[in-house]
Scaffold this active site. Structure first.
Site, PDB file in Angstrom:
ATOM      1  N   VAL A  11       0.785  -1.269  -0.019  1.00 16.08           N
ATOM      2  CA  VAL A  11       0.164  -0.074   0.039  1.00 16.08           C
ATOM      3  C   VAL A  11       0.907   1.375   0.220  1.00 16.08           C
ATOM      4  O   VAL A  11       0.473   2.246  -0.739  1.00 16.08           O
ATOM      5  CB  VAL A  11      -0.997  -0.073   1.134  1.00 16.08           C
ATOM      6  CG1 VAL A  11      -1.456   1.294   1.394  1.00 16.08           C
ATOM      7  CG2 VAL A  11      -2.080  -0.989   1.071  1.00 16.08           C
ATOM      8  N   LYS A  35      14.859  -2.926   2.490  1.00 11.67           N
ATOM      9  CA  LYS A  35      13.827  -2.379   1.477  1.00 11.67           C
ATOM     10  C   LYS A  35      14.184  -1.283   0.999  1.00 11.67           C
ATOM     11  O   LYS A  35      14.235  -1.075  -0.225  1.00 11.67           O
ATOM     12  CB  LYS A  35      12.682  -2.407   2.106  1.00 11.67           C
ATOM     13  CG  LYS A  35      11.510  -2.519   1.310  1.00 11.67           C
ATOM     14  CD  LYS A  35      10.018  -2.668   2.046  1.00 11.67           C
ATOM     15  CE  LYS A  35       9.591  -4.037   2.168  1.00 11.67           C
ATOM     16  NZ  LYS A  35       8.127  -4.005   2.844  1.00 11.67           N
ATOM     17  N   THR A  86      -0.724  -4.131   9.538  1.00 10.09           N
ATOM     18  CA  THR A  86      -1.531  -4.354  10.746  1.00 10.09           C
ATOM     19  C   THR A  86      -2.070  -6.028  10.680  1.00 10.09           C
ATOM     20  O   THR A  86      -3.309  -6.100  10.659  1.00 10.09           O
ATOM     21  CB  THR A  86      -3.026  -3.529  10.800  1.00 10.09           C
ATOM     22  OG1 THR A  86      -3.715  -3.682   9.283  1.00 10.09           O
ATOM     23  CG2 THR A  86      -2.474  -2.002  11.116  1.00 10.09           C
ATOM     24  N   THR A 122      -5.239  -0.361   7.597  1.00 11.07           N
ATOM     25  CA  THR A 122      -6.710  -0.727   8.078  1.00 11.07           C
ATOM     26  C   THR A 122      -6.553  -1.163   9.563  1.00 11.07           C
ATOM     27  O   THR A 122      -5.779  -1.992  10.264  1.00 11.07           O
ATOM     28  CB  THR A 122      -7.208  -2.226   7.410  1.00 11.07           C
ATOM     29  OG1 THR A 122      -7.090  -1.932   5.935  1.00 11.07           O
ATOM     30  CG2 THR A 122      -8.427  -2.748   7.620  1.00 11.07           C
ATOM     31  N   LEU A 153      -7.295  -0.410  -2.703  1.00 12.99           N
ATOM     32  CA  LEU A 153      -6.708  -1.050  -4.015  1.00 12.99           C
ATOM     33  C   LEU A 153      -6.506  -2.389  -3.882  1.00 12.99           C
ATOM     34  O   LEU A 153      -6.642  -2.898  -2.802  1.00 12.99           O
ATOM     35  CB  LEU A 153      -5.190  -0.413  -4.097  1.00 12.99           C
ATOM     36  CG  LEU A 153      -4.238  -0.649  -3.101  1.00 12.99           C
ATOM     37  CD1 LEU A 153      -3.504  -1.836  -2.912  1.00 12.99           C
ATOM     38  CD2 LEU A 153      -3.302   0.414  -3.065  1.00 12.99           C
ATOM     39  N   ARG A 154      -6.426  -3.040  -4.855  1.00 10.26           N
ATOM     40  CA  ARG A 154      -6.127  -4.686  -4.953  1.00 10.26           C
ATOM     41  C   ARG A 154      -4.962  -4.931  -5.441  1.00 10.26           C
ATOM     42  O   ARG A 154      -4.425  -4.312  -6.463  1.00 10.26           O
ATOM     43  CB  ARG A 154      -7.389  -5.184  -5.975  1.00 10.26           C
ATOM     44  CG  ARG A 154      -8.823  -5.116  -5.660  1.00 10.26           C
ATOM     45  CD  ARG A 154      -9.483  -5.546  -6.871  1.00 10.26           C
ATOM     46  NE  ARG A 154      -9.374  -4.359  -7.829  1.00 10.26           N
ATOM     47  CZ  ARG A 154      -9.656  -4.435  -9.217  1.00 10.26           C
ATOM     48  NH1 ARG A 154     -10.597  -5.251  -9.650  1.00 10.26           N
ATOM     49  NH2 ARG A 154      -9.428  -3.530 -10.202  1.00 10.26           N
ATOM     50  N   GLY A 259      -7.972 -15.460   0.100  1.00 10.17           N
ATOM     51  CA  GLY A 259      -6.566 -15.623   0.749  1.00 10.17           C
ATOM     52  C   GLY A 259      -6.013 -14.123   0.853  1.00 10.17           C
ATOM     53  O   GLY A 259      -6.957 -13.338   0.700  1.00 10.17           O
ATOM     54  N   CYS A 262      -5.535  -9.537   3.161  1.00 10.26           N
ATOM     55  CA  CYS A 262      -6.638  -8.504   3.860  1.00 10.26           C
ATOM     56  C   CYS A 262      -7.687  -9.234   4.305  1.00 10.26           C
ATOM     57  O   CYS A 262      -8.267  -9.215   5.364  1.00 10.26           O
ATOM     58  CB  CYS A 262      -7.055  -7.471   2.859  1.00 10.26           C
ATOM     59  SG  CYS A 262      -5.665  -6.372   2.458  1.00 10.26           S
TER      60      CYS A 262
END
Ligand code: NAD
Length: 433
Positions: A11, A35, A86, A122, A153-154, A259, A262
């Protein structure tokens, strides 16, 4: 506008890159130094179509940069997005908000001038208030507002979804913060409605939306089980249902269960949040159970297709990630299905275009990974399609069939036509067909 994103995952990185593309000056921050090193070297740590292009373009334009800590970027930020994970707390089953709290504690001491702090993660209902309390207690009188701006978003189409949202939800209780967010999102607004509401309603909107989508998938999976028993075709049933515009065709697709990072976590969280507030979320509780059983049903389906005995059988698997066009293996149905097959003594050979590196540490050691998708057919008693990547839709079965011990195809995504596959001499097993 100066924007800081805390958390450079699926995200955060997409949000940062897209906001930079829309004209903001963005710094993406992550506590994971490896990263950030990768991003600074021009590499993208995740697989997400179209992301590399906009990251590279905006780094070149000096609109987007990457930092390990917040000290260099937070003081001059107009808006700080929190986009850390989260996950479910493995001990309590509740949502672990410690990453949010750590991020906010670090941020609190660095604020300088008016700043809007936006939760994109979330988060459980009431987290917005907790963020305010943490900032107040650590910052010594900072000028700030907290906003909840859940992300819809997906993975797999995240850049497109961010740039073409169905709605922008703002849980905001100050007009100053609302105006700043409206200005930031203005390039998207002719097409997307901005819904302004209180913070708790925005936080709950995200859980309610995900729980509803998981309910739709679980519902059709339950109908698919009934179709298998009565000899009906769930694809016809779903089509017949979906054309009713009160129902709609999307998310009426049977498969091996939901799965990803989320739906499973957010349905569990909603049940626990409801329980904490004296409400029994009976539908969502049932959805979680239906989803768990769906994976068990898929293992039983493989056992049935193998003639009732699994020990010593060889099964090829196509697709490991929880959906196509991502490398994300979090709570992918393949994890439960392949573990059960391996436990039952099945020798599994698997292929996935992007997910094998992520899958390796999560799956039993006995699984063999194939870089060529046709190699999973070698000496197989059955081949199972778990994730419907496009490349599998164009498989040359007449080339593959000669490599198998027994021509059995278990299509957990109902990708293929039964008559086409059967005409090639295969036994075909779909879901609810
Ligand atoms: P992720 O695990 O991919 O990324 C989270 C990142 O935050 C990691 O890189 C981690 O190193 C970093 N991080 C953790 N603590 C930090 C800190 N204190 N400071 C700086 N960086 C820190 O997570 P994600 O999939 O991007 O999800 C983020 C949030 O967005 C979650 O709440 C999730 O539920 C929600 N969400 C996810 C999706 C999705 O499709 N992945 C969609 C909508 C909403």
């Amino acid at each position: 506008m100066n924007v800081v994103i805390i958390g450079t995952g699926y995200v955060g990185l997409v949000t940062g890159a897209c906001l930079a593309e829309m004209g903001a000056k963005v710094v993406c921050v992550d506590s994971d130094k490896a990263k950030i090193d990768l991003l600074r070297a021009g590499e993208i740590p995740i697989f997400e179509p179209g992301l590399k292009e906009i990251v590279t373009a905006n780094v070149e334009k000096d609109q987007l940069s990457f930092e390990v800590g917040l000290s260099a970027s937070a003081p001059s930020a107009d808006i700080v997005f929190i986009a850390v994970g989260t996950p479910t707390d493995q001990v309590t089953g509740d949502i672990d908000t410690s990453y949010v709290k750590d991020a906010v504690s670090e941020l609190a001491t660095l604020l300088d001038g008016y700043t809007v702090i936006v939760s994109k993660s979330t988060v459980p209902i009431g987290t917005g208030d907790q963020i305010s309390s943490v900032i107040e207690s650590f910052s010594g009188g900072a000028d700030f507002d907290v906003v909840s701006n859940p992300e819809f978003l997906r993975e797999g189409s995240a850049v497109f979804d961010f740039m073409n949202p169905s709605r922008i939800v703002l849980g905001v209780e100050s007009s100053r913060a609302e105006n700043l967010l409206r200005e930031l999102y203005d390039p998207l607004c002719p097409a997307a409605p901005v819904l302004v509401m209180d913070i708790k309603s925005a936080e709950l909107t995200k859980y309610a939306a995900n729980a509803f989508l998981a309910t739709k998938v679980s519902f059709i999976n339950e109908i698919a089980a009934l179709c298998d028993s009565v000899g009906a075709d769930v694809e016809c049933v779903a089509h017949g249902m979906g054309l009713d515009d009160r129902i709609g065709p999307r998310f009426l697709k049977p498969g091996p269960g939901v799965g990803g990072s989320c739906f499973p976590k957010d349905t569990r969280a909603l049940v626990n949040i409801a329980k904490d507030h004296g409400v029994e979320a009976r539908i969502v509780t049932a959805v979680i159970e239906v989803n768990r059983r769906q994976k068990t049903r898929m293992v039983k389906k493989v056992e049935f297709a193998l003639g009732g005995r699994m020990d010593g059988k060889r099964v090829g698997v196509l697709g490991l990630t929880f959906k196509p066009n991502t490398d994300d293996m979090r709570e992918a149905p393949s994890l439960a299905i392949l573990s059960a097959l391996a436990d039952a003594g099945v020798q599994v050979k698997a292929h996935d275009p992007e997910g094998m590196d992520e899958a390796r540490p999560l799956l039993p050691k006995s699984i063999i990974y194939c870089s060529d998708m046709y190699d999973v057919f070698d000496d197989a008693d059955a081949v199972v399609v778990i994730t419907e990547w496009d490349i599998y839709k164009h498989l040359d079965f007449s080339r593959a069939k000669g490599r198998m011990r027994t021509r059995t195809l278990i299509d957990m995504r109902n990708v293929y036509r039964r008559d086409t596959i059967e005409s090639l001499g295969f036994q075909y097993f779909g879901v609810g067909r």
